[in-house]
Write an enzyme that holds these catalytic residues in place. Structure first.
Site, PDB file in Angstrom:
ATOM      1  N   SER A 112      60.535  56.655  10.329  1.00 29.86           N
ATOM      2  CA  SER A 112      61.001  57.634  11.306  1.00 29.86           C
ATOM      3  C   SER A 112      62.398  58.106  10.913  1.00 29.86           C
ATOM      4  CB  SER A 112      60.942  57.040  12.709  1.00 29.86           C
ATOM      5  OG  SER A 112      61.088  58.034  13.685  1.00 29.86           O
ATOM      6  N   ASP A 165      50.857  62.219  14.905  1.00 24.30           N
ATOM      7  CA  ASP A 165      52.218  61.852  15.294  1.00 24.30           C
ATOM      8  C   ASP A 165      52.906  63.062  15.929  1.00 24.30           C
ATOM      9  OD1 ASP A 165      54.813  60.956  15.524  1.00 24.30           O
ATOM     10  OD2 ASP A 165      54.976  60.265  13.460  1.00 24.30           O
ATOM     11  N   HIS A 206      52.609  57.644  15.919  1.00 24.72           N
ATOM     12  CA  HIS A 206      53.892  57.401  15.269  1.00 24.72           C
ATOM     13  C   HIS A 206      54.004  55.962  14.780  1.00 24.72           C
ATOM     14  CE1 HIS A 206      57.981  58.497  14.302  1.00 24.72           C
ATOM     15  NE2 HIS A 206      58.466  57.462  14.971  1.00 24.72           N
TER      16      HIS A 206
END
Length: 706
Positions: free
Chosen positions: A552, A638, A676
């Protein structure tokens, strides 16, 4: 496939603040474009073919994972009202079963009977049954009604963090309501369970509204309770520990506001606890007739105050002076007999317990304070699940790089603890077989950056060991030491694992976060490189056997250091990486863009912020120079980091490598049914991690014996 995929190039000119950038892959912003889906499928085939020889190794590692994990297991039961609540896992099943047992049936904490469920079990939610027929399943919120007879849960069936709500009668399993769809995932009950509060999202998928739903009615009859029009702010809803209050949390990256509603008066108007003030963050904890307030109105590192439950202004906040200015207050939990303050100091975590007395004249009846001592210098401690306000003990969770996750029951009065559960490592695990310690790197500006590392005691620290350096460094999120059964497969192969506690996190206090955001963002990247250099120069790892990983915002870190210092790493794994940061932040219609301006800057209006992001955004700084071997992993659904970002980055890297016969390999894999955090089922996750570990080993130590 003899050659890696080549994505279509269709240059699109972007002009901002007098600067031009030609983006050949801007077309990938349309995630429904068949060409994009075709490109992702081609990259998956390439990754599969390039790693086909690793299948036996991946299977070996997967079986290592499984051999250490107790697959049929029970969480620590937590007492609430008349019940013990827990979740349990069953060998061969992907998801947990959430359940409870009456206290009258089992006065002491229930346990598994062999591999069978505890006697008298009542199932709340069998997630395996709920997930049947779906490739992805995740619960965003699960709330039992105050009377204990009804369950409401919000489920994501795609990985896009959009949740449908189901309400069931626990005793019979009867579905009472399925009307509420596409919510933000948070829920709260009214005291009589007639009404359910939930959030809705806007077109940018920002939770911006709180609605009240009458159970058993259509969603179009729901009532708007609160709407947040400032696009910097997200909204959430929940309940106080004693179920007496519905709490609406409103927050940006730098400012908070809370509204509170009597759960017995669900048709009422929520009351503002303290009007928002730009730059003032606060959090509340109702306890009896008081509010405990953690805030930064006077201290960078936050402090604790108390206010009446009827508070409507920050002027009613009375400082409690239970922490010092160099202690970073991260939270508070309130109970009838004591409060627990969560802290950070000297790069680590701590819990301070302060006893309460009805005879004390001090604010909130506070008395003597003490810190919980564990006897392990490098550890992580946090407050666990504590549902009862009248408890004389508090559940705490403790772990380290060598100590498995341990849940303890801490008696506040006697200052003694009882281990309720320690994560079991099948086959045996002796923490004494491993060495953990703290190192310090020196950043270019002189800042001392902590590193937490672990290795097997037999691993020679003579500059020959392979190493994996993990980093994140954003949003004030700290990367505290944690135990991992999966990591043992690396440590037992002679690897060193290290965490770079770079600026942008809050490991060293709030100022550590502030020094790694906005105009100071570059510190995050140079800190990470400094940590890599310290490991090599100190003989901890080999210079040519060092790998890096981050996901991320940590994926942005990976992309930035690939451009900044490509010679430092042999291999880099960037997971769901935020690598086209400038393009994303320039588009206010995208999820998380406007709220991110207080983290990265506003490049739409600020030329300096634009130039700074332009200087480090990984996608826009791809050149033809050498780079480490790369594994890039992402998920199709995501919604935090669109698949577009890593797809563009990989396509740009491949194009830049087209005339480099010595280019290091790039593998790009997209999970189709994932979010995610990757795939949702635990066995699917383990297989994904096993494959990623096999790739890591092959890229860094290809000749290592298995």
């Amino acid at each position: 496939m003899q050659q890696p995929p080549v994505a279509r190039r269709q240059p699109t000119l972007r002009e901002r603040h007098g600067e031009s950038f030609e983006d050949p892959y801007a077309w990938m912003a349309n995630r429904d474009d068949p060409d994009l889906l075709g490109y992702l499928e081609a990259e998956n085939r390439w990754a599969e073919e390039r790693t086909a020889h690793l299948q036996p190794l991946a299977e070996t590692i997967y079986e290592e994972f499984r051999s250490r994990i107790k697959e049929t297991d029970l969480s620590v039961p937590v007492r609430h009202d008349r019940w013990w609540y827990y979740s349990r896992t069953i060998e061969g099943q992907q998801y947990p079963v959430d359940a409870r047992v009456l206290l009258t049936d089992q006065p002491e904490r229930p346990s598994l009977e062999g591999d069978a469920a505890p006697a008298g079990e009542e199932v709340l939610l069998d997630q395996n049954a709920a997930a049947a027929g779906h490739d992805f399943f995740a619960v965003g919120a699960s709330e039992v009604s105050p009377a204990g007879d009804v369950l409401a849960y919000a489920a994501d069936l795609a990985g896009d963090e959009r949740y449908d709500v189901r309400v069931v009668r626990i005793a019979t399993g009867e579905v009472l309501d399925e009307a509420v769809r596409q919510t933000g995932g948070s829920l709260a009950w009214s005291l009589d369970a007639r009404y359910l509060f939930y959030t809705r999202v806007d077109e940018a998928w920002r939770p911006h509204q709180v609605w009240r739903h009458e159970v058993g009615t259509a969603q179009d009859g729901d009532v708007l309770v609160h709407e947040e029009t400032d696009e910097r702010f997200f909204v959430g809803v929940g309940a106080s520990r004693d179920d007496r209050h519905v709490i609406i949390a409103i927050g940006s990256k730098t400012t908070n506001e809370y509204r509170i509603l009597d759960a017995a008066e669900p048709l009422g108007e929520p009351r503002v606890v303290a009007e928002r003030r730009q730059g003032v963050e606060y959090d509340i904890e109702p306890v009896g007739e008081h509010l405990l307030v953690v805030h930064n109105a006077r201290r960078t590192n936050f402090e604790l105050a108390v206010a009446p439950i009827t508070c409507t202004s920050h002027d009613e906040w009375l400082p409690l002076d239970v922490t010092s200015e160099d202690e970073y207050v991260t939270g508070v939990d309130g109970f009838e007999q004591f409060i627990a303050v969560s802290l950070r100091r000297e790069g680590g975590t701590a819990v301070r317990v302060i006893e309460r007395s009805t005879t004390s004249s001090a604010p909130a009846g506070l008395g003597e304070a003490h810190d919980v001592e564990l006897g392990e210098p490098l550890h992580t401690i946090r407050v666990g699940t504590n549902a009862e306000t009248s408890t004389p003990t508090i559940q705490l969770v403790w772990e380290s790089l060598v100590t498995p996750r341990t849940v303890i029951d801490y008696d506040v009065a006697t200052r003694t603890s009882t281990i309720l559960k320690r994560q079991e490592v099948l086959g045996g695990h002796d923490p004494g077989d491993y060495v953990q310690r703290r190192e310090w790197a020196t950043a270019p500006d002189g800042a001392r950056v902590p590193i937490s590392l672990v290795h097997h005691r037999d691993t020679p620290l003579d500059g020959t060991a392979p190493g994996l350096l993990n980093g994140y460094g954003a949003y004030g999120i700290s990367s505290d030491p944690w135990f991992s059964v999966l990591r043992l497969s690396l440590l037992q192969r002679g690897w060193v694992f290290a965490i770079a506690h770079v600026r942008g996190g809050s490991e060293m206090g709030r100022s550590w976060y502030d020094a790694g955001k906005l105009e100071h963002k570059g510190n995050t990247f140079t800190d990470f490189v400094a940590c890599a250099d310290r490991l090599v120069e100190g003989g901890v790892v080999a210079a040519d056997r060092l790998a890096a990983e981050g996901g991320s915002a940590g994926g942005l870190l990976m992309g930035a250091v690939v451009n900044l210092a490509p010679d430092r790493f042999r291999f880099v794994h960037a997971s769901v990486p935020f690598v086209d940061a400038l393009t994303t932040i320039l588009d206010p219609s995208l999820p998380l863009s406007v709220i991110e301006w207080e983290e990265w800057g506003n490049p739409v209006e600020d030329a300096a912020a634009y130039a700074l992001m332009r200087s480090y955004s990984p996608y826009e700084n791809v050149t033809g120079k050498a780079h480490p071997a790369l594994l890039v992993t992402t998920s199709l659904h995501d919604t935090r980091v669109y698949v577009t970002e890593p797809a563009k980055w990989v396509a740009a890297l491949r194009w830049a490598d087209r005339d480099r016969p010595d280019a290091r390999p790039i593998l790009f894999r997209t999970e189709i049914a994932a979010g995610h955090g990757g795939q949702s089922g635990r066995y699917d996750q383990w297989r994904q991690w096993a494959w990623e570990t096999a790739v890591l080993l092959d890229m860094v130590t290809p000749a290592a014996p298995e």
